[in-house]
Design a protein around this motif. Structure first.
Motif, PDB file in Angstrom:
ATOM      1  N   ASP A   2      26.403  33.900   3.579  1.00 12.48           N
ATOM      2  CA  ASP A   2      25.837  34.872   2.645  1.00 12.48           C
ATOM      3  C   ASP A   2      26.844  35.372   1.617  1.00 12.48           C
ATOM      4  OD1 ASP A   2      23.274  34.866   3.677  1.00 12.48           O
ATOM      5  OD2 ASP A   2      23.730  36.389   5.174  1.00 12.48           O
ATOM      6  N   TRP A   3      27.721  34.501   1.131  1.00 17.21           N
ATOM      7  CA  TRP A   3      28.667  34.884   0.088  1.00 17.21           C
ATOM      8  C   TRP A   3      27.856  35.193  -1.170  1.00 17.21           C
ATOM      9  CZ3 TRP A   3      33.449  36.117   1.085  1.00 17.21           C
ATOM     10  CH2 TRP A   3      34.380  36.231   0.070  1.00 17.21           C
ATOM     11  N   THR A   4      27.990  36.399  -1.724  1.00 16.05           N
ATOM     12  CA  THR A   4      27.023  36.892  -2.706  1.00 16.05           C
ATOM     13  C   THR A   4      27.005  36.181  -4.050  1.00 16.05           C
ATOM     14  OG1 THR A   4      28.553  38.637  -3.376  1.00 16.05           O
ATOM     15  CG2 THR A   4      26.850  39.205  -1.770  1.00 16.05           C
ATOM     16  N   ASP A   5      28.115  35.626  -4.527  1.00 12.74           N
ATOM     17  CA  ASP A   5      28.065  34.996  -5.842  1.00 12.74           C
ATOM     18  C   ASP A   5      27.214  33.732  -5.832  1.00 12.74           C
ATOM     19  OD1 ASP A   5      29.874  33.412  -4.450  1.00 12.74           O
ATOM     20  OD2 ASP A   5      31.115  33.022  -6.216  1.00 12.74           O
ATOM     21  N   GLN A   6      27.130  33.094  -4.695  1.00 18.10           N
ATOM     22  CA  GLN A   6      26.306  31.898  -4.556  1.00 18.10           C
ATOM     23  C   GLN A   6      26.043  31.620  -3.078  1.00 18.10           C
ATOM     24  OE1 GLN A   6      30.078  28.926  -5.265  1.00 18.10           O
ATOM     25  NE2 GLN A   6      28.541  28.955  -6.800  1.00 18.10           N
ATOM     26  N   PRO A   7      25.105  32.355  -2.474  1.00 20.78           N
ATOM     27  CA  PRO A   7      24.820  32.097  -1.052  1.00 20.78           C
ATOM     28  C   PRO A   7      24.400  30.643  -0.861  1.00 20.78           C
ATOM     29  CG  PRO A   7      23.561  33.977  -1.862  1.00 20.78           C
ATOM     30  CD  PRO A   7      24.252  33.368  -3.030  1.00 20.78           C
ATOM     31  N   CYS A   8      25.082  29.951   0.024  1.00 19.05           N
ATOM     32  CA  CYS A   8      24.805  28.525   0.187  1.00 19.05           C
ATOM     33  C   CYS A   8      23.825  28.260   1.314  1.00 19.05           C
ATOM     34  CB  CYS A   8      26.108  27.770   0.422  1.00 19.05           C
ATOM     35  SG  CYS A   8      26.944  28.257   1.930  1.00 19.05           S
ATOM     36  N   GLY A   9      23.663  29.222   2.215  1.00 16.80           N
ATOM     37  CA  GLY A   9      22.739  29.031   3.322  1.00 16.80           C
ATOM     38  C   GLY A   9      23.237  28.069   4.384  1.00 16.80           C
ATOM     39  N   LEU A  10      24.479  27.614   4.272  1.00 20.91           N
ATOM     40  CA  LEU A  10      25.023  26.677   5.247  1.00 20.91           C
ATOM     41  C   LEU A  10      25.460  27.405   6.511  1.00 20.91           C
ATOM     42  CD1 LEU A  10      27.233  24.416   2.960  1.00 20.91           C
ATOM     43  CD2 LEU A  10      25.024  23.851   3.962  1.00 20.91           C
ATOM     44  N   PHE A  11      25.386  26.711   7.626  1.00 19.86           N
ATOM     45  CA  PHE A  11      25.880  27.230   8.898  1.00 19.86           C
ATOM     46  C   PHE A  11      27.389  27.058   8.903  1.00 19.86           C
ATOM     47  CE2 PHE A  11      27.408  26.375  13.175  1.00 19.86           C
ATOM     48  CZ  PHE A  11      27.016  27.540  13.819  1.00 19.86           C
ATOM     49  N   VAL A  12      28.102  28.113   9.239  1.00 15.13           N
ATOM     50  CA  VAL A  12      29.555  28.048   9.325  1.00 15.13           C
ATOM     51  C   VAL A  12      29.947  28.413  10.748  1.00 15.13           C
ATOM     52  CG1 VAL A  12      31.733  28.945   8.434  1.00 15.13           C
ATOM     53  CG2 VAL A  12      29.755  28.768   6.912  1.00 15.13           C
ATOM     54  N   GLU A  13      30.750  27.540  11.374  1.00 14.22           N
ATOM     55  CA  GLU A  13      31.215  27.810  12.734  1.00 14.22           C
ATOM     56  C   GLU A  13      32.036  29.088  12.763  1.00 14.22           C
ATOM     57  OE1 GLU A  13      33.154  24.994  15.650  1.00 14.22           O
ATOM     58  OE2 GLU A  13      32.379  23.617  14.133  1.00 14.22           O
ATOM     59  N   VAL A  14      31.931  29.840  13.844  1.00 14.25           N
ATOM     60  CA  VAL A  14      32.660  31.094  13.990  1.00 14.25           C
ATOM     61  C   VAL A  14      34.084  30.776  14.435  1.00 14.25           C
ATOM     62  CG1 VAL A  14      32.691  33.363  15.078  1.00 14.25           C
ATOM     63  CG2 VAL A  14      30.518  32.276  14.553  1.00 14.25           C
ATOM     64  N   ASP A  15      34.874  30.352  13.467  1.00 16.17           N
ATOM     65  CA  ASP A  15      36.257  29.979  13.696  1.00 16.17           C
ATOM     66  C   ASP A  15      37.008  30.274  12.395  1.00 16.17           C
ATOM     67  OD1 ASP A  15      38.387  28.259  15.188  1.00 16.17           O
ATOM     68  OD2 ASP A  15      38.228  27.354  13.196  1.00 16.17           O
ATOM     69  N   LYS A  16      38.160  30.939  12.474  1.00 13.80           N
ATOM     70  CA  LYS A  16      38.863  31.354  11.261  1.00 13.80           C
ATOM     71  C   LYS A  16      39.187  30.183  10.340  1.00 13.80           C
ATOM     72  CE  LYS A  16      42.066  33.741  13.343  1.00 13.80           C
ATOM     73  NZ  LYS A  16      43.193  34.628  13.645  1.00 13.80           N
ATOM     74  N   ILE A  17      39.627  29.067  10.888  1.00  6.99           N
ATOM     75  CA  ILE A  17      39.984  27.908  10.064  1.00  6.99           C
ATOM     76  C   ILE A  17      38.741  27.342   9.366  1.00  6.99           C
ATOM     77  CG2 ILE A  17      40.938  25.570  10.074  1.00  6.99           C
ATOM     78  CD1 ILE A  17      43.018  27.800  10.585  1.00  6.99           C
ATOM     79  N   ARG A  18      37.639  27.217  10.102  1.00  7.69           N
ATOM     80  CA  ARG A  18      36.406  26.688   9.509  1.00  7.69           C
ATOM     81  C   ARG A  18      35.860  27.629   8.425  1.00  7.69           C
ATOM     82  NH1 ARG A  18      35.633  21.711  11.773  1.00  7.69           N
ATOM     83  NH2 ARG A  18      35.958  21.675  13.995  1.00  7.69           N
ATOM     84  N   ILE A  19      35.980  28.930   8.651  1.00  7.15           N
ATOM     85  CA  ILE A  19      35.532  29.898   7.645  1.00  7.15           C
ATOM     86  C   ILE A  19      36.375  29.749   6.385  1.00  7.15           C
ATOM     87  CG2 ILE A  19      35.374  32.358   7.081  1.00  7.15           C
ATOM     88  CD1 ILE A  19      34.793  32.824  10.116  1.00  7.15           C
ATOM     89  N   GLU A  20      37.710  29.696   6.539  1.00  5.55           N
ATOM     90  CA  GLU A  20      38.594  29.526   5.383  1.00  5.55           C
ATOM     91  C   GLU A  20      38.279  28.237   4.637  1.00  5.55           C
ATOM     92  OE1 GLU A  20      42.681  29.725   6.605  1.00  5.55           O
ATOM     93  OE2 GLU A  20      42.511  31.836   7.158  1.00  5.55           O
ATOM     94  N   ASP A  21      38.121  27.130   5.362  1.00  5.42           N
ATOM     95  CA  ASP A  21      37.808  25.847   4.732  1.00  5.42           C
ATOM     96  C   ASP A  21      36.489  25.917   3.976  1.00  5.42           C
ATOM     97  OD1 ASP A  21      40.129  24.794   5.757  1.00  5.42           O
ATOM     98  OD2 ASP A  21      39.150  23.606   7.326  1.00  5.42           O
TER      99      ASP A  21
END
Length: 92
Positions: A2-21
């Protein structure tokens, strides 16, 4: 996501590295930025943005099995267990 400038709707694993990537690849987000997740009230520039997103927006909680206290991060749990009275009493 849900990043507001352009919500992508993608599933992101709950892991700091995956979130950063994900934020870097899909949204062009680099470190030291404001959180732009939908309805985020934090206004500070974040050095550890992925840690903030994991603990605040993905609502990952850790519960101490000895005193049942809820903590928002694994590192907080580690610090807590060094002083948790029921845990220390069980080791005595």
């Amino acid at each position: 996501c849900d990043w507001t400038d352009q919500p992508c709707g993608l599933f992101v694993e709950v892991d700091k590295i995956r979130i950063e990537d994900h934020l870097w690849c899909w949204h062009g987000v680099k470190k030291r930025t404001l959180c732009q997740f939908k309805d985020c009230s934090d206004v500070e520039v974040m050095i550890y943005l992925s840690r903030h997103i994991k603990s605040i927006h993905f609502e990952v909680d850790y519960q101490c099995p000895y005193c049942k206290r809820m903590l928002s991060r694994a590192d907080s749990m580690g610090r807590h267990q060094k002083v948790c009275k029921p845990l220390l009493a069980s080791r005595a």
